[in-house]
Scaffold this active site. Structure first.
Site, PDB file in Angstrom:
ATOM      1  N   LYS A 190      -6.841  -4.996  -3.175  1.00  0.00           N
ATOM      2  CA  LYS A 190      -7.844  -5.731  -2.038  1.00  0.00           C
ATOM      3  C   LYS A 190      -8.870  -4.399  -1.622  1.00  0.00           C
ATOM      4  O   LYS A 190      -8.494  -3.248  -1.892  1.00  0.00           O
ATOM      5  CB  LYS A 190      -7.012  -6.074  -1.033  1.00  0.00           C
ATOM      6  CG  LYS A 190      -5.969  -4.910  -0.459  1.00  0.00           C
ATOM      7  CD  LYS A 190      -5.004  -5.403   0.446  1.00  0.00           C
ATOM      8  CE  LYS A 190      -3.976  -4.461   1.047  1.00  0.00           C
ATOM      9  NZ  LYS A 190      -4.976  -3.493   1.858  1.00  0.00           N
ATOM     10  N   ASP A 205       0.649  -1.274   0.024  1.00  0.00           N
ATOM     11  CA  ASP A 205      -0.178   0.078  -0.058  1.00  0.00           C
ATOM     12  C   ASP A 205       0.786   1.329  -0.144  1.00  0.00           C
ATOM     13  O   ASP A 205       0.527   2.177   0.763  1.00  0.00           O
ATOM     14  CB  ASP A 205      -0.957   0.048   1.331  1.00  0.00           C
ATOM     15  CG  ASP A 205      -2.010  -1.245   1.087  1.00  0.00           C
ATOM     16  OD1 ASP A 205      -1.946  -1.983   0.317  1.00  0.00           O
ATOM     17  OD2 ASP A 205      -2.739  -1.127   2.167  1.00  0.00           O
ATOM     18  N   ASP A 252      -4.677  -0.614  -1.863  1.00  0.00           N
ATOM     19  CA  ASP A 252      -5.663  -0.715  -1.461  1.00  0.00           C
ATOM     20  C   ASP A 252      -6.677  -0.095  -2.310  1.00  0.00           C
ATOM     21  O   ASP A 252      -6.488   0.958  -2.919  1.00  0.00           O
ATOM     22  CB  ASP A 252      -5.599   0.261  -0.168  1.00  0.00           C
ATOM     23  CG  ASP A 252      -6.642  -0.119   0.925  1.00  0.00           C
ATOM     24  OD1 ASP A 252      -6.756  -1.247   1.205  1.00  0.00           O
ATOM     25  OD2 ASP A 252      -6.728   0.921   1.737  1.00  0.00           O
ATOM     26  N   CYS A 295      -2.338  -2.786   7.547  1.00  0.00           N
ATOM     27  CA  CYS A 295      -1.916  -3.646   6.537  1.00  0.00           C
ATOM     28  C   CYS A 295      -0.933  -4.499   6.558  1.00  0.00           C
ATOM     29  O   CYS A 295      -0.632  -5.860   6.023  1.00  0.00           O
ATOM     30  CB  CYS A 295      -2.384  -2.970   5.201  1.00  0.00           C
ATOM     31  SG  CYS A 295      -3.834  -2.408   4.873  1.00  0.00           S
TER      32      CYS A 295
HETATM   33  C1  VGL Z   1      -4.724   0.720   5.589  1.00  0.00           C
HETATM   34  C2  VGL Z   1      -6.361   1.425   7.124  1.00  0.00           C
HETATM   35  C3  VGL Z   1      -7.411   1.323   5.924  1.00  0.00           C
HETATM   36  C4  VGL Z   1      -3.391   0.237   5.438  1.00  0.00           C
HETATM   37  C5  VGL Z   1      -5.660   0.210   4.718  1.00  0.00           C
HETATM   38  O1  VGL Z   1      -2.897   0.313   4.416  1.00  0.00           O
HETATM   39  O2  VGL Z   1      -2.712  -0.178   6.520  1.00  0.00           O
HETATM   40  N1  VGL Z   1      -5.067   1.206   6.612  1.00  0.00           N
HETATM   41  N2  VGL Z   1      -6.880   0.934   4.840  1.00  0.00           N
HETATM   42 ZN    ZN Z   2      -8.509   0.871   3.224  1.00  0.00          ZN
END
Ligand code: VGL
Ligand code: ZN
Length: 203
Positions: free
Chosen positions: A111, A13, A51, A156
């Site tokens: 995802k 991410d 994400d 994540c």
């Molecule tokens: C994430 C919160 C919501 C992350 C993704 O990448 O850690 N955190 N969506």
């Molecule tokens: Zn997210």
């Protein structure tokens, strides 16, 4: 030193919304981009996660009347932190950081695209059951170990590392190439949980 072919780099991410100026900015999220690019050269396999939420995703506080970001609600699959709208499919915030060397990626795994369920982990959605397909990809490529970097350490990255251990992969976390959101001590708890699960913390 190059890593062996059965070891892959998993970059989690590293997107604009998780970097300073983004919708869910992780402090210093952008400082890891250049060293992550450099690290890619040591691996035969590089995999990125992205994400990737629909605009009405159920993890967004905006979808819950009277709720604010960072409150926790009960979902059918368990407790869920509510987030500001982020990484909306096709939006600039969902793009990878502009300096990330995405050309090196063999595979990009998206995802969190199902409205009703969030997905922190690169392997399973937050019901810990619905697969993203990454496990099959890794096994059919003969990959047995992962080095993980990215955002955010306590969400994540942690979920991905714990699922990878549960599936039997070796996991090394480069803590110097991760950054955390850190809600109420969530970073310390994440590091403890990962250590206990056999994740090697380096850096
Ligand atoms: C994430 C919160 C919501 C992350 C993704 O990448 O850690 N955190 N969506
Ligand atoms: Zn997210």
């Amino acid at each position: 030193m190059p890593h062996p072919p059965e070891s892959a780099l998993l970059v989690i991410d590293l997107q604009r919304d998780f970097c300073p100026g983004g919708a869910l900015a992780v402090p210093e999220g952008d400082v890891i981009v250049a060293p992550v690019n450099a690290l890619m050269a040591e691996f035969c396999a590089v995999i990125l996660t992205q994400d990737w939420h629909p605009a009405d995703h159920s993890s967004f506080a905006s979808q819950h009347a009277g709720r604010a970001p960072l409150e926790v609600v009960e979902m059918p699959y368990g407790p869920q932190v509510l987030w500001p709208d982020h990484c909306v499919q096709g939006s600039p915030g969902a793009d990878f950081h502009q300096d990330l060397d995405t050309d090196r990626a063999d595979m990009i795994i998206r995802k969190g695209f199902r409205r009703a369920i969030d997905s922190y982990s690169a392997f399973f959605e937050n019901d810990r059951e619905t697969s993203t397909g990454l496990e099959g990809y890794l096994r059919t490529r003969g990959i047995e170990a992962l080095v993980m970097v990215g955002l955010a350490t306590d969400f994540c990255v942690q979920y991905s590392a714990l699922d990878a251990r549960r599936l039997g992969f070796g996991v090394t976390l480069r803590t110097d190439l991760c950054r955390a959101i850190d809600l109420d001590g969530s970073l310390a708890a994440a590091l403890t949980a990962m250590r206990e699960a056999g994740v090697v913390l380096e850096g």
